[in-house]
Design a protein around this motif. Structure first.
Motif, PDB file in Angstrom:
ATOM      1  N   THR A  42      -4.990   9.733  -1.396  1.00  0.00           N
ATOM      2  CA  THR A  42      -6.062   9.041  -2.122  1.00  0.00           C
ATOM      3  C   THR A  42      -5.854   7.528  -2.136  1.00  0.00           C
ATOM      4  O   THR A  42      -6.835   6.777  -2.231  1.00  0.00           O
ATOM      5  CB  THR A  42      -6.151   9.558  -3.573  1.00  0.00           C
ATOM      6  OG1 THR A  42      -4.894   9.373  -4.228  1.00  0.00           O
ATOM      7  CG2 THR A  42      -6.525  11.020  -3.609  1.00  0.00           C
ATOM      8  N   TRP A  49     -13.705  -5.222   5.678  1.00  0.00           N
ATOM      9  CA  TRP A  49     -14.653  -4.410   4.932  1.00  0.00           C
ATOM     10  C   TRP A  49     -16.064  -4.990   5.003  1.00  0.00           C
ATOM     11  O   TRP A  49     -17.030  -4.247   5.091  1.00  0.00           O
ATOM     12  CB  TRP A  49     -14.196  -4.286   3.470  1.00  0.00           C
ATOM     13  CG  TRP A  49     -12.880  -3.585   3.314  1.00  0.00           C
ATOM     14  CD1 TRP A  49     -12.208  -2.883   4.274  1.00  0.00           C
ATOM     15  CD2 TRP A  49     -12.070  -3.525   2.136  1.00  0.00           C
ATOM     16  NE1 TRP A  49     -11.020  -2.394   3.782  1.00  0.00           N
ATOM     17  CE2 TRP A  49     -10.912  -2.764   2.477  1.00  0.00           C
ATOM     18  CE3 TRP A  49     -12.196  -4.027   0.854  1.00  0.00           C
ATOM     19  CZ2 TRP A  49      -9.900  -2.499   1.551  1.00  0.00           C
ATOM     20  CZ3 TRP A  49     -11.184  -3.766  -0.071  1.00  0.00           C
ATOM     21  CH2 TRP A  49     -10.060  -3.016   0.266  1.00  0.00           C
ATOM     22  N   CYS A  71      -8.010   4.394   0.951  1.00  0.00           N
ATOM     23  CA  CYS A  71      -8.684   3.197   0.442  1.00  0.00           C
ATOM     24  C   CYS A  71      -8.225   1.928   1.149  1.00  0.00           C
ATOM     25  O   CYS A  71      -8.967   0.927   1.157  1.00  0.00           O
ATOM     26  CB  CYS A  71      -8.445   3.052  -1.055  1.00  0.00           C
ATOM     27  SG  CYS A  71      -9.162   4.366  -2.062  1.00  0.00           S
ATOM     28  N   THR A  87       0.829  -1.205   0.000  1.00  0.00           N
ATOM     29  CA  THR A  87       0.000   0.000   0.000  1.00  0.00           C
ATOM     30  C   THR A  87       0.858   1.247   0.000  1.00  0.00           C
ATOM     31  O   THR A  87       0.616   2.189  -0.766  1.00  0.00           O
ATOM     32  CB  THR A  87      -0.923  -0.001   1.228  1.00  0.00           C
ATOM     33  OG1 THR A  87      -1.764  -1.158   1.194  1.00  0.00           O
ATOM     34  CG2 THR A  87      -1.788   1.251   1.255  1.00  0.00           C
ATOM     35  N   ASN A 111     -10.039   1.166   5.744  1.00  0.00           N
ATOM     36  CA  ASN A 111     -10.690   1.883   4.650  1.00  0.00           C
ATOM     37  C   ASN A 111     -11.406   3.078   5.260  1.00  0.00           C
ATOM     38  O   ASN A 111     -12.350   2.909   6.043  1.00  0.00           O
ATOM     39  CB  ASN A 111     -11.673   0.991   3.903  1.00  0.00           C
ATOM     40  CG  ASN A 111     -12.290   1.684   2.702  1.00  0.00           C
ATOM     41  OD1 ASN A 111     -13.063   2.627   2.835  1.00  0.00           O
ATOM     42  ND2 ASN A 111     -11.949   1.211   1.508  1.00  0.00           N
TER      43      ASN A 111
END
Length: 439
Positions: free
Chosen positions: A406, A311, A410, A240, A355
């Motif tokens: 950005t 999630w 996520c 990431t 997230n």
């Protein structure tokens, strides 16, 4: 406009770029302008010097993300953030232009702590929600205080020097006690609590070092720090952070091309469009296989190292209260949510959904998502307008920071959090506007 853009690429201000209009012998005027330009290119950037007031901020960037338990200094991060809270309180008390600085500059950003504290009215844990909401307000005000006191160029250098200290400590600890800094798969965490923390901070250091290097500020130091951050980023094995660093640096390529003039800009734009077309064609033809191969290359499985499980828990909770949520931080603190079962399933004591959108949706519902999106769009508008007025490499740093964010929003939760370095810097990147009366 073409003249201003082209001369900015050589480090000249607008007035210096028009020295050929000076009275006297034309040849002499041109020679004087060329001489000044050459001297300006060969010396470090003329940035305002950092005074003693910058030291506490450098220590904040250095110490706040450190793992106190790992360094045998428990509670270190809490003590550092307490100092930041006190600095925010002092700013609120001492600034005479408080109203114009806070509410005239960024009223939309203040919707975040306002919503966090307001959610205590319907939160499952009202006391904890109100407490964390106040801490979020203090974090944002501390960021505003930083921008109001040292300016943007000071912020970039403060972040750079703070993270440089973290780089040095991570390398020293890695050599002296490798067992404390490396995981079972060989990933580094340095002096930080997790490899993702090291990765995200080193990707941020890449942005600072690149902008300062291009600005001409101590290029030997900034160049070495860039290479060191790149090495630590690779050692963290954080996919990431690697993607966030690459995307964060991407606007810098566009800015460099734009500053060279219309011809170079047009050529680069044509190449970018051609590559984008090829990429779309490949993705449409081999989309599924390509995504699987990409995840494998980044060391990820199809669950993104368990993120999709988190999630799903968050999405299920969102649909239980889809409009206003259950309150800021309430999901993780209330005993009647599915958080204990989530911890049991994942076998990890996580405190966010990896997230930002899901975290906000659970806490504030659809209302929170709208507020979050509005602040991000307003931030992008403000920093781009500021860069358009002063197109320097330091002024480009907020754009790079936002590009990095950005990606992180996520897969991590860097924003809308109290006592977070990225949240602190999010408040600091926006220009501080004051009314003429306040000046």
């Amino acid at each position: 406009m073409a003249l201003r853009r082209d001369t900015a690429g050589f480090g000249l201000d607008h007035a210096a770029g028009l020295n050929w209009l000076a009275t006297g012998a034309p040849g002499a005027a041109m020679e004087r302008a060329a001489g000044r330009g050459a001297r300006r290119r060969n010396r470090p950037a003329d940035l305002p010097r950092l005074g003693l007031a910058a030291i506490p901020w450098i220590l904040l960037i250095l110490l706040a993300p450190l793992s106190g338990e790992q360094l045998k200094l428990p509670g270190l991060d809490k003590a550092v953030w307490l100092g930041a809270d006190l600095a925010a309180l002092a700013f609120l008390v001492l600034r005479r232009d408080l109203t114009s600085t806070l509410f005239g500059s960024r009223p939309i950003l203040l919707l975040w702590p306002a919503l966090a504290m307001l959610s205590a009215a319907w939160s499952l844990t009202p006391g904890i929600t109100a407490y964390h909401g106040l801490q979020l307000l203090a974090t944002i005000v501390a960021g505003i205080a930083l921008r109001a006191t040292v300016g943007l160029s000071g912020i970039v250098r403060i972040v750079f020097l703070g993270l440089l200290g973290g780089q040095i400590l991570s390398i020293v600890l890695g050599v002296a006690a490798p067992g404390m800094t490396r995981g079972l798969s060989g990933e580094w965490s340095g002096v930080y609590s997790h490899k993702n923390v090291l990765g995200s901070l080193m990707s941020l250091q890449l942005l600072c070092a690149a902008c300062l290097f291009l600005q001409g500020w101590h290029r030997l130091l900034t160049g070495a720090a860039f290479l060191g951050a790149l090495g630590l980023l690779a050692s963290s094995h954080s996919a990431t952070a690697l993607v966030a660093g690459a995307l964060g640096l991407a606007p810098l390529v566009v800015i460099i091309a734009w500053r060279q003039g219309n011809l170079v800009t047009g050529f680069c734009l044509g190449v970018a469009i051609a590559l984008a077309g090829i990429g779309i064609l490949i993705a449409a033809t081999h989309g599924a296989a390509l995504s699987t191969s990409l995840l494998s290359d980044l060391g990820k499985d199809t669950t993104l190292t368990g993120r999709t499980i988190l999630w799903q828990f968050g999405i299920d909770q969102f649909w239980r209260e889809p409009f206003i949520g259950i309150g800021y931080k309430a999901y993780w603190e209330s005993p009647i949510t599915t958080a204990p079962y989530l911890h049991f399933t994942t076998k990890q004591k996580v405190w966010f959904f990896h997230n930002n959108f899901i975290d906000i949706a659970v806490a504030f519902g659809t209302v929170g998502l709208l507020v979050f999106a509005c602040v991000l769009l307003d931030t992008a508008r403000r920093i781009i307008r500021h860069f358009a007025r002063s197109p320097g490499y330091v002024e480009a740093w907020p754009i790079l920071f936002l590009a990095q964010i950005t990606v992180l929003i996520c897969f991590e939760c860097p924003l809308f959090v109290n006592h977070g370095v990225h949240q602190f810097l999010m408040a600091a990147i926006l220009p501080v506007l004051r009314s003429p009366r306040a000046r």
